[in-house]
Design an enzyme around this catalytic site. Structure first.
Site, PDB file in Angstrom:
ATOM      1  N   THR A 162      -2.832  -3.438  -8.305  1.00  0.00           N
ATOM      2  CA  THR A 162      -3.889  -2.931  -7.433  1.00  0.00           C
ATOM      3  C   THR A 162      -4.547  -1.680  -8.001  1.00  0.00           C
ATOM      4  O   THR A 162      -4.020  -1.032  -8.899  1.00  0.00           O
ATOM      5  CB  THR A 162      -3.325  -2.599  -6.033  1.00  0.00           C
ATOM      6  OG1 THR A 162      -2.387  -1.540  -6.143  1.00  0.00           O
ATOM      7  CG2 THR A 162      -2.669  -3.820  -5.400  1.00  0.00           C
ATOM      8  N   ASP A 163      -5.696  -1.372  -7.424  1.00  0.00           N
ATOM      9  CA  ASP A 163      -6.381  -0.129  -7.780  1.00  0.00           C
ATOM     10  C   ASP A 163      -5.947   0.972  -6.807  1.00  0.00           C
ATOM     11  O   ASP A 163      -5.057   0.769  -5.977  1.00  0.00           O
ATOM     12  CB  ASP A 163      -7.903  -0.331  -7.792  1.00  0.00           C
ATOM     13  CG  ASP A 163      -8.455  -0.766  -6.436  1.00  0.00           C
ATOM     14  OD1 ASP A 163      -7.786  -0.572  -5.389  1.00  0.00           O
ATOM     15  OD2 ASP A 163      -9.580  -1.289  -6.421  1.00  0.00           O
ATOM     16  N   GLN A 164      -6.597   2.104  -6.867  1.00  0.00           N
ATOM     17  CA  GLN A 164      -6.223   3.241  -6.031  1.00  0.00           C
ATOM     18  C   GLN A 164      -6.380   2.955  -4.534  1.00  0.00           C
ATOM     19  O   GLN A 164      -5.723   3.561  -3.703  1.00  0.00           O
ATOM     20  CB  GLN A 164      -7.067   4.460  -6.426  1.00  0.00           C
ATOM     21  CG  GLN A 164      -6.589   5.749  -5.808  1.00  0.00           C
ATOM     22  CD  GLN A 164      -7.353   6.947  -6.346  1.00  0.00           C
ATOM     23  OE1 GLN A 164      -8.374   6.806  -6.998  1.00  0.00           O
ATOM     24  NE2 GLN A 164      -6.859   8.137  -6.058  1.00  0.00           N
ATOM     25  N   VAL A 200      -6.263  -2.446  -3.439  1.00  0.00           N
ATOM     26  CA  VAL A 200      -6.908  -3.755  -3.559  1.00  0.00           C
ATOM     27  C   VAL A 200      -6.578  -4.335  -4.934  1.00  0.00           C
ATOM     28  O   VAL A 200      -6.631  -3.640  -5.948  1.00  0.00           O
ATOM     29  CB  VAL A 200      -8.443  -3.627  -3.380  1.00  0.00           C
ATOM     30  CG1 VAL A 200      -9.148  -4.930  -3.665  1.00  0.00           C
ATOM     31  CG2 VAL A 200      -8.757  -3.137  -1.965  1.00  0.00           C
TER      32      VAL A 200
END
Length: 138
Positions: free
Chosen positions: A15-17, A20
């Site tokens: 995931t990103d920050q 997501v």
């Protein structure tokens, strides 16, 4: 038509920050689904490679519907969308644990000789695998 199903926990590293899932990870999940589908038919990619045959991706089509997120589980469903004796198109649908559709897509593959990268006929070189695809395609 055979549809295989594989559940995968969304890992933090995917995931990103914002929590997501990064879009490229869906391709990895499709590969996991494709491998499980082939195993459900009774075959293994690794056996192909031992015989000097590879199955590269020749085309991808992916549509993102809803983001998968960290802490969820996703389910990858995989099937043979079409097959003509040489080219195989696998279909995918990835849903989250709430049943929301996250991705739909296809990947197209051909078998090639490892040393020349020239396409070979699945129908001719792997007749049992060919019959399985014919029996289970959409």
């Amino acid at each position: 038509m055979l549809v295989s199903s594989e559940e995968i926990a969304v890992r933090y590293a995917e995931t990103d920050q914002m929590g997501v899932v990064y879009h490229a990870n869906y391709l990895i999940w499709c590969e996991i689904g494709r491998t499980k589908y082939i195993e459900a038919l009774g075959y293994k990619y690794a056996d192909l490679e031992k015989m000097g045959v590879l199955s590269p991706v020749t085309s991808l089509q992916m549509k993102y519907h809803y983001p998968a997120k960290y802490g969820e589980s996703i389910t990858v469903e995989t099937w043979v969308e079409s097959y003509n004796g040489i080219r195989v198109i696998y279909g995918y649908e990835i849903t989250n644990s709430l049943g929301q559709k996250c991705l739909t897509g296809t990947s197209e593959h051909v078998c090639v000789k490892k040393d020349t990268f020239k396409p070979i006929s699945i129908k001719k070189h792997f007749p049992e695998w060919h019959e399985s695809y014919e029996k289970h395609k959409k």
